[in-house]
Design an enzyme around this catalytic site. Structure first.
Site, PDB file in Angstrom:
ATOM      1  N   ALA A 245       0.799  -1.239   0.000  1.00  0.00           N
ATOM      2  CA  ALA A 245       0.000   0.000   0.000  1.00  0.00           C
ATOM      3  C   ALA A 245       0.827   1.282   0.000  1.00  0.00           C
ATOM      4  O   ALA A 245       0.255   2.364   0.105  1.00  0.00           O
ATOM      5  CB  ALA A 245      -0.983   0.033   1.170  1.00  0.00           C
ATOM      6  N   ALA A 246       2.138   1.182  -0.162  1.00  0.00           N
ATOM      7  CA  ALA A 246       2.937   2.411  -0.228  1.00  0.00           C
ATOM      8  C   ALA A 246       2.515   3.259  -1.429  1.00  0.00           C
ATOM      9  O   ALA A 246       2.375   4.486  -1.321  1.00  0.00           O
ATOM     10  CB  ALA A 246       4.422   2.071  -0.308  1.00  0.00           C
ATOM     11  N   GLY A 247       2.304   2.605  -2.564  1.00  0.00           N
ATOM     12  CA  GLY A 247       1.843   3.337  -3.747  1.00  0.00           C
ATOM     13  C   GLY A 247       0.465   3.928  -3.561  1.00  0.00           C
ATOM     14  O   GLY A 247       0.175   5.025  -4.048  1.00  0.00           O
ATOM     15  N   ASP A 248      -0.401   3.219  -2.837  1.00  0.00           N
ATOM     16  CA  ASP A 248      -1.740   3.744  -2.573  1.00  0.00           C
ATOM     17  C   ASP A 248      -1.686   4.939  -1.636  1.00  0.00           C
ATOM     18  O   ASP A 248      -2.438   5.907  -1.804  1.00  0.00           O
ATOM     19  CB  ASP A 248      -2.625   2.647  -1.961  1.00  0.00           C
TER      20      ASP A 248
END
Length: 301
Positions: A245-248
């Site tokens: 979820a880093a990109g989210d």
């Protein structure tokens, strides 16, 4: 926010098993996930009034997902309940490196109706200048979202993941494309290995009508290409324990900053900080930082 809603079933271990191998893991969690839901949480925690447009099934996981979204103040009045199961993702995280692999099963996300999405966008248009979209819903939903955003003058930010080829007409409705380097390569055919190749990949999107491209490169930072040229933004130095979820977190925080009218460099800096902080905690939605946590992290940097 138009996108997927799922429940993440996450295990951590190191090393992760090879085919046919069994290993003993470190931990197991069941939490809200799905790229759409994660980005909705990220935008809400960044301070944006956020509405989720998606679908869940009629099973216990639906209640878990909806309660988690409501807990962060996300409006779920446009989330459809359909027959069948809520989407799920099985995530494996290497507890030594923080790297992960994911198997996503769409389930109810595949039943999200384009007409429902168009209706929601038209209802939200007066107060929702930015729309976030990913590719964990049917192609018909992606097409309807791009077309409706173009018709209504909404700024559509597309995170093209999971990466796949899209009809040319989609890109005409996209204001911001936010791929990572792997997704950029799949879509454009350009292998991203440095800033110059990242710029070449970004030009592919610009040539198709996209206004801005933000190409994320993990620990190597972000390359931004748009009307004002190319900018290489270094990554924040953190020690990752789980990159899920880093990109989210990045996309949701960026969308919230743009909606708030922040200057472009400030919006990018806050998004980069949110993405970096998300790697320092376990889980998908639980790892996404609040605006106050981003403020504290950036203070003095």
């Amino acid at each position: 926010m138009v996108g997927s809603i799922s429940v993440d079933l996450t295990v951590t271990a190191s090393p992760l098993p090879r085919p046919g191998e069994t290993v003993v893991g470190d931990r197991f969690t069941t939490v809200l996930g799905g790229k759409g839901a994660n980005q909705a949480v990220a935008a809400a925690r960044a301070g944006a009034a956020t509405t989720m447009v998606g679908a869940v099934g009629r099973d216990p996981f639906a209640g878990l997902a909806l309660d988690a979204l409501r807990h962060d103040g996300v409006d779920v009045s446009w989330v459809s309940e359909v027959e069948g199961a809520t989407g799920v993702a099985h995530i494996r995280v290497d507890s030594r490196t923080g790297e992960n692999d994911i198997v996503f099963v769409p389930e109810a996300n595949g039943a999200l109706a384009p007409a429902r999405v168009e209706e929601a966008l038209r209802a939200a248009a007066p107060t929702s200048p930015v729309v976030l979209l990913q590719l964990e819903t049917p192609l018909e939903v992606v097409l309807a979202t791009a077309r409706t955003c173009a018709d209504l003058g909404l700024r559509l930010a597309l995170d093209p993941a999971p990466a796949s080829a899209l009809p040319e007409e989609v890109w005409a409705g996209v204001w911001l494309a936010c791929p990572n380097e792997t997704e950029a390569e799949v879509i454009t055919g350009t292998r991203v290995s440095d800033v110059r190749s990242a710029e070449r990949a970004a030009r592919w999107f610009l040539d198709r009508g996209v206004h801005q491209v933000v190409l994320t490169r993990g620990g190597r930072g972000t390359v931004v290409v748009g009307p004002s040229g190319t900018t290489d933004i270094p990554a924040f130095g953190v020690t990752p324990i789980d990159t899920t979820a880093a990109g989210d977190a990045f996309a949701g925080a960026l969308g919230a900053a743009v909606a708030a009218g922040l200057a472009w460099p400030v919006a990018l800096r806050r998004a980069a900080a949110a993405g970096a902080l998300a790697t320092t905690k376990h889980g998908a939605s639980p790892s996404i930082p609040t605006a106050a946590e981003v403020d504290s992290y950036l203070k003095g940097r």
